[in-house]
Design an enzyme around this catalytic site. Structure first.
Site, short mmCIF file in Angstrom:
data_model
loop_
_atom_site.label_atom_id
_atom_site.label_comp_id
_atom_site.label_asym_id
_atom_site.label_seq_id
_atom_site.Cartn_x
_atom_site.Cartn_y
_atom_site.Cartn_z
N HIS A 220 0.81 -1.22 0.00
CA HIS A 220 0.00 0.00 0.00
C HIS A 220 0.84 1.27 0.00
CE1 HIS A 220 -3.40 -2.60 0.59
NE2 HIS A 220 -4.23 -1.60 0.69
N SER A 224 -0.33 -0.66 -6.08
CA SER A 224 -0.25 -1.87 -6.90
C SER A 224 0.46 -1.59 -8.22
CB SER A 224 -1.66 -2.41 -7.20
OG SER A 224 -2.32 -2.77 -6.01
N LYS A 248 -14.61 -7.85 -9.02
CA LYS A 248 -13.74 -8.70 -9.84
C LYS A 248 -13.13 -9.82 -9.02
CE LYS A 248 -10.56 -7.98 -13.69
NZ LYS A 248 -9.81 -6.96 -14.44
N ASP A 249 -12.68 -9.49 -7.80
CA ASP A 249 -12.16 -10.53 -6.92
C ASP A 249 -13.25 -11.51 -6.51
OD1 ASP A 249 -9.59 -9.53 -6.96
OD2 ASP A 249 -9.85 -8.30 -5.15
N GLU A 292 4.99 -34.31 -1.87
CA GLU A 292 3.79 -33.79 -2.51
C GLU A 292 4.15 -33.08 -3.81
OE1 GLU A 292 0.99 -34.86 -1.72
OE2 GLU A 292 0.06 -33.76 -0.07
#
Length: 429
Positions: A220, A224, A248-249, A292
């Site tokens: 922040h 971004s 959108k998220d 894994e």
């Protein structure tokens, strides 16, 4: 970075005014994820994966807390508590167990995609170096947490995975064997190792959550990044995070939950190993020990050293495995190109996709039998992995002629350049 055009939080209800004056938590939330936080207007769906990683972490913490209430951390009781008590006696225990196991896989899918986005769009470049460095710390903590969690079901792969991986620490000169005994609490995985791993597996997700807060805080400050790599130049380049990117998220989250649900309800064991449904037996070594799937590329690097050169091959493998992750700490200083986005760096974009292919090759080799052909393939892929970061990226950053950058994010959006993203490159490839 300050955004003078951002809306300022001004609570209207008397109760909210009272709370905000004494504890400015509403103001903090508003400025962090609300209309008070402007973000670039051209972000594509690859910017959803940071939020999805947070959702995956919350899922792992919640399911892990409930599972811990019923887990018996002893060599005699671990396997029975996971495959008996939790799966059969605890209400919705089967769901919690499969959600936790597959949640780890979903977490790594999201994180690997998030890292790939950062590599493609140059999110590690100034002024966001600290965001990248904290992200690498999160990745290391995630891998440690996942490894210790894999040991807890105490199946054959759990036991022998712990035996093999901790055994590599003994390759460290002088202190190696002492470190291995300290990690296991003895000379072989047993009650002491299970208690250690269970305690750390329970604790580390909260440490990860704390580092995630620092990661978001660091993000922040400069704001971004975006697909063009051009910094925000004014209010016209941004939109409020809410409602534009919350919506959108939200769509990304719905898709994530659909895929997650399909795994849990229809293919809960698809990403696991069947031998882990066999209780650990120190006297019976599996024919082929594999970790894994999300560890396979690094396991392939570890296995690629087959002969001694100055120091034992085993030590070379350990150093290379850890070095393959640690070198990402230095990426902001290895890539000197002033252009961030690979959309405007044609040579770098080609090498990026070769790296992605190389990681998939390493993943295949990590899970394949160590026959001569696979060993050679793994060695070639390992050499390219290190060459990409240590040789190719520094050379390209000095020799490459990037395409002209747009003057602003708004100009790129109006010309349709923001659509030229990693997803479209993948489709065209």
């Amino acid at each position: 970075m300050s955004f003078p055009w951002a809306k300022q939080y001004a609570p209207k209800h008397p109760v909210m005014q009272w709370v905000d004056d004494r504890l400015p938590l509403p103001r903090f939330v508003y400025n962090a994820v609300g209309a008070g936080y402007p973000v670039p207007r051209n972000l594509n769906y690859f910017w959803n994966f940071g939020v999805l990683a947070g959702v995956a972490l919350v899922c792992q913490i919640v399911t892990g807390i409930v599972l811990a209430m019923h887990f018996h951390s002893s060599a005699e009781g671990a396997f029975a508590s996971v495959n008996g008590t939790i799966m059969r006696d605890v209400n919705a225990g089967w769901f919690l167990r499969f959600a936790h196991a597959n949640g780890a896989s979903m977490f790594f899918i999201v994180v690997y995609t998030h890292i790939a986005r950062g590599l493609y769009y140059g999110s590690y470049k100034p002024p966001r170096e600290m965001v990248w460095l904290l992200g690498v710390v999160i990745f290391l903590l995630l891998m440690a947490t996942a490894f210790m969690g894999y040991v807890l079901p105490w199946g054959q792969m759990s036991f022998w995975g712990a035996q093999v991986i901790t055994g590599f620490f003994s390759a460290i000169p002088v202190v190696g064997e002492w470190i291995r005994v300290w990690l296991l609490g003895g000379y072989a995985p047993d009650d002491a190792a299970l208690n250690r791993f269970f305690s750390l597996h329970y604790l580390l997700p909260f440490v990860i959550a704390a580092v995630v807060i620092l990661h978001i805080w660091a993000l922040h400050i400069p704001g971004s990044s975006n697909p063009t790599g051009v910094e925000v130049k004014g209010e016209q380049d941004t939109v409020p995070f809410h409602p534009y990117y919350t919506a959108k998220d939200g769509l990304g989250l719905v898709i994530f939950l659909i895929v997650f649900s399909l795994l849990i309800f229809f293919a809960p064991d698809m990403l696991g190993h069947p031998d882990n449904y066999i209780e650990a037996n120190p006297l019976s070594t599996p024919a082929h020990i594999v970790p894994e799937w999300y560890f396979l590329p690094f396991y392939a690097i570890l296995k690629s050293f087959t002969f001694d050169f100055i120091i034992p091959a085993k030590l070379w493998g350990v150093l290379a495995m850890f070095g393959s992750i640690l070198l990402m700490f230095f990426l902001p200083w290895l890539d000197k190109s002033p252009v961030r986005s690979a959309n405007y760096r044609p040579m770098y974009r080609i090498c990026f996709w070769i790296l992605i292919l190389d990681v998939f090759v390493l993943g295949y080799v990590g899970g394949a039998e160590p026959i001569p052909g696979n060993v050679i393939l793994g060695q070639i892929a390992s050499i390219y992995y290190f060459a990409h970061f240590l040789i190719i990226v520094p050379i390209i950053s000095r020799l490459e002629r990037p395409k002209p950058l747009p003057n602003s994010i708004t100009e790129a959006v109006l010309k349709g350049e923001s659509g030229s993203s990693i997803s479209e490159t993948a489709v065209s490839a």
